[in-house]
Design a protein around this motif. Structure first.
Motif, short mmCIF file in Angstrom:
data_model
loop_
_atom_site.label_atom_id
_atom_site.label_comp_id
_atom_site.label_asym_id
_atom_site.label_seq_id
_atom_site.Cartn_x
_atom_site.Cartn_y
_atom_site.Cartn_z
N ILE A 1 0.91 -1.17 -0.11
CA ILE A 1 -0.02 -0.11 0.01
C ILE A 1 0.77 1.29 0.02
CG2 ILE A 1 -1.89 1.09 1.18
CD1 ILE A 1 -2.51 -1.41 2.51
N ALA A 2 0.67 2.23 -1.01
CA ALA A 2 1.45 3.46 -1.21
C ALA A 2 0.73 4.53 -1.49
CB ALA A 2 2.71 3.19 -2.03
N GLY A 3 1.35 5.82 -1.56
CA GLY A 3 0.79 6.92 -2.11
C GLY A 3 0.24 6.76 -3.76
N ASP A 4 0.80 5.87 -4.45
CA ASP A 4 0.44 5.82 -5.66
C ASP A 4 0.49 4.32 -6.17
OD1 ASP A 4 2.98 5.55 -7.78
OD2 ASP A 4 3.32 6.54 -5.85
N CYS A 5 -0.37 3.83 -7.18
CA CYS A 5 -0.27 2.45 -7.48
C CYS A 5 0.55 1.93 -8.22
CB CYS A 5 -1.86 2.06 -8.17
SG CYS A 5 -2.12 0.41 -8.12
N ALA A 6 1.37 2.78 -9.07
CA ALA A 6 2.56 2.41 -9.92
C ALA A 6 3.77 2.06 -8.73
CB ALA A 6 2.92 3.61 -10.74
N THR A 7 3.97 2.76 -7.91
CA THR A 7 4.87 2.60 -7.01
C THR A 7 4.44 1.11 -6.29
OG1 THR A 7 5.50 4.70 -6.73
CG2 THR A 7 6.36 3.16 -4.85
N ALA A 8 3.24 1.08 -5.62
CA ALA A 8 3.11 -0.28 -5.08
C ALA A 8 3.04 -1.48 -6.03
CB ALA A 8 1.55 -0.21 -4.66
N ASP A 9 2.65 -1.41 -7.15
CA ASP A 9 2.70 -2.31 -8.36
C ASP A 9 4.29 -2.92 -8.26
OD1 ASP A 9 2.12 -3.94 -9.99
OD2 ASP A 9 1.55 -2.67 -11.74
N ALA A 10 5.29 -2.05 -8.53
CA ALA A 10 6.58 -2.14 -8.70
C ALA A 10 7.06 -2.80 -7.43
CB ALA A 10 7.39 -0.99 -9.13
N LEU A 11 6.83 -2.35 -6.46
CA LEU A 11 7.27 -2.92 -4.86
C LEU A 11 6.95 -4.14 -4.51
CD1 LEU A 11 7.52 0.39 -2.82
CD2 LEU A 11 9.61 -0.87 -3.84
N ALA A 12 5.56 -4.54 -5.06
CA ALA A 12 4.99 -5.76 -4.88
C ALA A 12 5.85 -6.80 -5.43
CB ALA A 12 3.51 -5.85 -5.02
#
Length: 327
Positions: A274-285
């Motif tokens: 869970i992050a401030g934006d979904c692109a970052t969350a996607d990459a980190l997952a």
């Protein structure tokens, strides 16, 4: 008043009511297909925005889709002289940032290895040691750079694949479009990646389920491990329980380690970020699935702005949850 005025007056009143009702914001849902998966978008508004949603997603597709031969990324992969637009450059820069943050666990140049193992936009025959040696020569985010508004590769064989960030970014783009309309209450979901804002139709935070990581290549099983109540954030989940195959009695999962160019195999079965934006969350997952449990937890300790929900397999093969969704 003459009698014939009454029907006219009634018609006028009913028409006015219908017009007022038609302008009243209600929760609407639009669904469709994009990026080889499905999307579902729910939002509180007084108009249907399907056309705007499709237009927003089409822009992402034209920049990042590996299956669109005229997309920016496909043309760069073919070594054509392309001047990327601001959307592509934004994602390229974000991808490079996450690659540096994760010491290469996230890497958009992993495409040749993903393809070699049969999970990408093209497939190879059996992977051999000599093939792996060749792949390691061209896989690595340091092989690409941005120079004078162009993406430069130090080897023509280098290929990029943004599939581990594009769905999340697509969610962000649609959410931004909704914000531009003044919409505050919404859920944008593309292939399991989600951006949430405001409240759900019941006036509460949104309830988002996290699936149990049960082997299920057909996506038939959807038992939940937990339900998270969250809002105003981006959320993405990565796991190896749906996209895999067996070869010679060995499970081959779709998460590829960019450094070894081999499929990962460890106790971390699912990573939700869970992050401030979904692109970052996607990459980190995706990064966490490459890192494994210990390195993912170390990373999370250093980045308090993130929340996560990890599902691991213990020594007895039982599922255990690591809930880091509350600060």
């Amino acid at each position: 008043m003459k009698k014939w005025h009454y029907p006219f007056l009634a018609f006028l009143i009913i028409g006015t009511i219908l017009i007022l009702h038609g302008n009243k914001p209600v929760y609407r849902t639009n669904q469709g297909q994009v990026f080889g998966t499905t999307y579902k978008i729910t939002y509180l508004y007084n108009e249907d925005l399907q056309a705007e949603i499709k237009a927003s997603l089409a822009k992402v597709d034209s920049a990042l889709s590996m299956f669109n031969q005229s997309s920016t990324i496909a043309r760069i992969n073919r070594n054509e002289d392309v001047e990327p637009d601001s959307m592509f450059l934004h994602i390229f820069r974000l991808a490079m940032k996450v690659s540096e943050m994760t010491d290469g666990a996230f890497d958009i140049t992993v495409a040749p290895a993903v393809n070699a193992w049969g999970f990408g936009f093209s497939k190879s025959d059996d992977v051999t040691e000599s093939m792996l040696d060749s792949l390691r020569e061209i896989v690595g985010y340091t092989h690409v750079s941005e120079q004078n508004g162009r993406i430069v590769k130090d080897d023509a064989r280098v290929m990029m694949d943004c599939s581990a960030i594009a769905k999340g970014f697509g969610c962000d783009v649609v959410a931004q479009m909704l914000h531009s309309k003044g919409i505050e209450d919404y859920m944008v979901e593309i292939g399991g990646e989600i951006v949430l804002g405001g409240r759900n139709p019941k006036g509460n935070d949104w309830s988002i389920g996290v699936n149990k990581p049960q082997d299920d290549t057909l996506a038939i099983t959807s038992n939940l491990q937990t339900v998270l109540k969250i809002t105003d954030c981006g959320m993405a989940t990565s796991g190896n329980y749906r996209n895999f195959y067996y070869k010679d009695g060995r499970k081959v999962a779709h998460t590829i380690d960019p450094k070894s160019c081999m499929p990962v195999s460890h106790s971390l079965l699912s990573a939700t970020v869970i992050a401030g934006d979904c692109a970052t969350a996607d990459a980190l997952a995706t990064s966490f699935m490459v890192m494994g449990t210990e390195k993912a937890l170390e990373f999370l300790k250093e980045h308090s702005e993130l929340r996560a929900y990890l599902i691991v397999s213990d020594q007895n093969g039982e599922l255990q949850s690591i809930d880091l969704t509350e600060h």
